[in-house]
Structures are given as C-alpha cells and as structure tokens.
Design a protein around this motif. Structure first.
Motif, PDB file in Angstrom:
ATOM      1  N   LEU A  61      51.749  40.699  29.873  1.00  0.00           N
ATOM      2  CA  LEU A  61      50.333  40.857  30.220  1.00  0.00           C
ATOM      3  C   LEU A  61      50.172  41.478  31.603  1.00  0.00           C
ATOM      4  O   LEU A  61      49.350  42.386  31.797  1.00  0.00           O
ATOM      5  CB  LEU A  61      49.620  39.512  30.169  1.00  0.00           C
ATOM      6  CG  LEU A  61      49.482  38.873  28.796  1.00  0.00           C
ATOM      7  CD1 LEU A  61      49.008  37.433  28.921  1.00  0.00           C
ATOM      8  CD2 LEU A  61      48.553  39.670  27.907  1.00  0.00           C
ATOM      9  N   LYS A  62      50.969  40.998  32.574  1.00  0.00           N
ATOM     10  CA  LYS A  62      50.890  41.543  33.928  1.00  0.00           C
ATOM     11  C   LYS A  62      51.281  43.009  33.965  1.00  0.00           C
ATOM     12  O   LYS A  62      50.604  43.832  34.570  1.00  0.00           O
ATOM     13  CB  LYS A  62      51.799  40.755  34.871  1.00  0.00           C
ATOM     14  CG  LYS A  62      51.279  39.415  35.259  1.00  0.00           C
ATOM     15  CD  LYS A  62      52.246  38.731  36.216  1.00  0.00           C
ATOM     16  CE  LYS A  62      51.827  37.326  36.518  1.00  0.00           C
ATOM     17  NZ  LYS A  62      52.812  36.649  37.394  1.00  0.00           N
ATOM     18  N   ARG A  63      52.400  43.340  33.321  1.00  0.00           N
ATOM     19  CA  ARG A  63      52.913  44.714  33.356  1.00  0.00           C
ATOM     20  C   ARG A  63      51.988  45.688  32.642  1.00  0.00           C
ATOM     21  O   ARG A  63      51.859  46.837  33.044  1.00  0.00           O
ATOM     22  CB  ARG A  63      54.307  44.780  32.732  1.00  0.00           C
ATOM     23  CG  ARG A  63      55.367  44.009  33.476  1.00  0.00           C
ATOM     24  CD  ARG A  63      56.117  44.795  34.538  1.00  0.00           C
ATOM     25  NE  ARG A  63      56.759  45.991  34.111  1.00  0.00           N
ATOM     26  CZ  ARG A  63      57.988  46.072  33.609  1.00  0.00           C
ATOM     27  NH1 ARG A  63      58.721  44.996  33.462  1.00  0.00           N
ATOM     28  NH2 ARG A  63      58.484  47.237  33.255  1.00  0.00           N
ATOM     29  N   CYS A  64      51.347  45.221  31.580  1.00  0.00           N
ATOM     30  CA  CYS A  64      50.448  46.100  30.809  1.00  0.00           C
ATOM     31  C   CYS A  64      49.012  46.051  31.334  1.00  0.00           C
ATOM     32  O   CYS A  64      48.150  46.760  30.830  1.00  0.00           O
ATOM     33  CB  CYS A  64      50.483  45.711  29.335  1.00  0.00           C
ATOM     34  SG  CYS A  64      52.095  45.960  28.585  1.00  0.00           S
ATOM     35  N   SER A 102      44.443  41.232  29.771  1.00  0.00           N
ATOM     36  CA  SER A 102      44.274  39.783  29.811  1.00  0.00           C
ATOM     37  C   SER A 102      44.551  39.208  28.432  1.00  0.00           C
ATOM     38  O   SER A 102      44.477  39.906  27.419  1.00  0.00           O
ATOM     39  CB  SER A 102      42.860  39.415  30.261  1.00  0.00           C
ATOM     40  OG  SER A 102      41.945  39.675  29.240  1.00  0.00           O
ATOM     41  N   LEU A 103      44.862  37.946  28.419  1.00  0.00           N
ATOM     42  CA  LEU A 103      45.147  37.256  27.162  1.00  0.00           C
ATOM     43  C   LEU A 103      43.975  37.341  26.204  1.00  0.00           C
ATOM     44  O   LEU A 103      44.150  37.463  25.001  1.00  0.00           O
ATOM     45  CB  LEU A 103      45.498  35.799  27.472  1.00  0.00           C
ATOM     46  CG  LEU A 103      46.029  34.956  26.349  1.00  0.00           C
ATOM     47  CD1 LEU A 103      47.327  35.538  25.815  1.00  0.00           C
ATOM     48  CD2 LEU A 103      46.262  33.551  26.818  1.00  0.00           C
ATOM     49  N   THR A 122      41.677  32.935  30.209  1.00  0.00           N
ATOM     50  CA  THR A 122      40.775  32.659  29.094  1.00  0.00           C
ATOM     51  C   THR A 122      41.578  32.642  27.802  1.00  0.00           C
ATOM     52  O   THR A 122      42.362  33.553  27.549  1.00  0.00           O
ATOM     53  CB  THR A 122      39.686  33.740  29.009  1.00  0.00           C
ATOM     54  OG1 THR A 122      38.976  33.760  30.247  1.00  0.00           O
ATOM     55  CG2 THR A 122      38.725  33.465  27.879  1.00  0.00           C
ATOM     56  N   VAL A 123      41.398  31.608  27.008  1.00  0.00           N
ATOM     57  CA  VAL A 123      42.103  31.488  25.735  1.00  0.00           C
ATOM     58  C   VAL A 123      41.078  31.275  24.637  1.00  0.00           C
ATOM     59  O   VAL A 123      40.196  30.430  24.751  1.00  0.00           O
ATOM     60  CB  VAL A 123      43.086  30.298  25.753  1.00  0.00           C
ATOM     61  CG1 VAL A 123      43.769  30.157  24.421  1.00  0.00           C
ATOM     62  CG2 VAL A 123      44.101  30.474  26.858  1.00  0.00           C
ATOM     63  N   ALA A 162      34.075  34.835  30.515  1.00  0.00           N
ATOM     64  CA  ALA A 162      35.404  34.798  29.901  1.00  0.00           C
ATOM     65  C   ALA A 162      36.293  35.942  30.371  1.00  0.00           C
ATOM     66  O   ALA A 162      37.507  35.784  30.502  1.00  0.00           O
ATOM     67  CB  ALA A 162      35.276  34.837  28.382  1.00  0.00           C
ATOM     68  N   GLY A 163      35.713  37.098  30.646  1.00  0.00           N
ATOM     69  CA  GLY A 163      36.498  38.248  31.072  1.00  0.00           C
ATOM     70  C   GLY A 163      36.930  38.202  32.525  1.00  0.00           C
ATOM     71  O   GLY A 163      37.730  39.025  32.964  1.00  0.00           O
ATOM     72  N   LEU A 164      36.449  37.214  33.275  1.00  0.00           N
ATOM     73  CA  LEU A 164      36.800  37.098  34.685  1.00  0.00           C
ATOM     74  C   LEU A 164      36.999  35.618  35.028  1.00  0.00           C
ATOM     75  O   LEU A 164      36.162  34.999  35.676  1.00  0.00           O
ATOM     76  CB  LEU A 164      35.699  37.708  35.562  1.00  0.00           C
ATOM     77  CG  LEU A 164      35.985  37.825  37.048  1.00  0.00           C
ATOM     78  CD1 LEU A 164      37.189  38.731  37.297  1.00  0.00           C
ATOM     79  CD2 LEU A 164      34.765  38.386  37.754  1.00  0.00           C
ATOM     80  N   PRO A 165      38.128  35.046  34.574  1.00  0.00           N
ATOM     81  CA  PRO A 165      38.353  33.631  34.848  1.00  0.00           C
ATOM     82  C   PRO A 165      38.628  33.393  36.334  1.00  0.00           C
ATOM     83  O   PRO A 165      39.042  34.315  37.038  1.00  0.00           O
ATOM     84  CB  PRO A 165      39.585  33.294  34.001  1.00  0.00           C
ATOM     85  CG  PRO A 165      40.278  34.585  33.813  1.00  0.00           C
ATOM     86  CD  PRO A 165      39.219  35.643  33.821  1.00  0.00           C
TER      87      PRO A 165
END
Length: 82
Positions: free
Chosen positions: A41-44, A47-48, A19-20, A10-13
C-alpha cells in the motif's frame, strides 16, 4: 479501533489509523494487516479503502501463497505478474 465522528472522513483517517470496509474483512483481511500488504500500500501510494473485494481477496491470497512457499510478496513481484 476508533468509532468515527461525524466530522471524520473515510478517505482521510487520523494519523496512525486506516479505514477498513466490511468487504475487506470478508475478503480475508485480518489484524494486524500483513506486513507485505502494508508495504504494498505504501509503495503503490494507495489506501486500504481503495481496494475492492476482488483485489483484497486476490492480494491476501497471494500473500498467503507466497508465505506458504517461504517467500515474501513484494511490489516487484506484482509488477512482474502483470
């Protein structure tokens, strides 16, 4: 949408996927995800799947509030909010 294989994590889709968790959907996340959320999410660099229920519900709520007022929620707005 893809059903994960036993070897998936899940931590590496896979590239192009995210991953939701069910809690994200209960917090108000819909698809496609809002562009503001994807940019945030990209800037910070998170991951979701790292968002808890509370964080997801607050973020989705803020995105909706900003949209209702004709504005776009940015990472800069969030940093100014504290």
């Amino acid at each position: 949408m893809k059903v994960p294989k036993r070897s998936d994590w899940a931590g590496l889709p896979p590239p192009g996927y995210l991953t939701v968790c069910e809690t994200s959907l209960r917090a108000g996340l819909r698809f496609p995800p809002p562009a503001e959320l994807v940019e945030l999410l990209k800037r910070c660099r998170v991951s979701l799947s790292q968002f808890s229920y509370r964080v997801m519900s607050v973020t989705v709520g803020l995105i909706a509030l900003f949209r209702d007022h004709g504005a776009v929620l940015t990472p800069e707005h969030l940093s100014r909010m504290g």
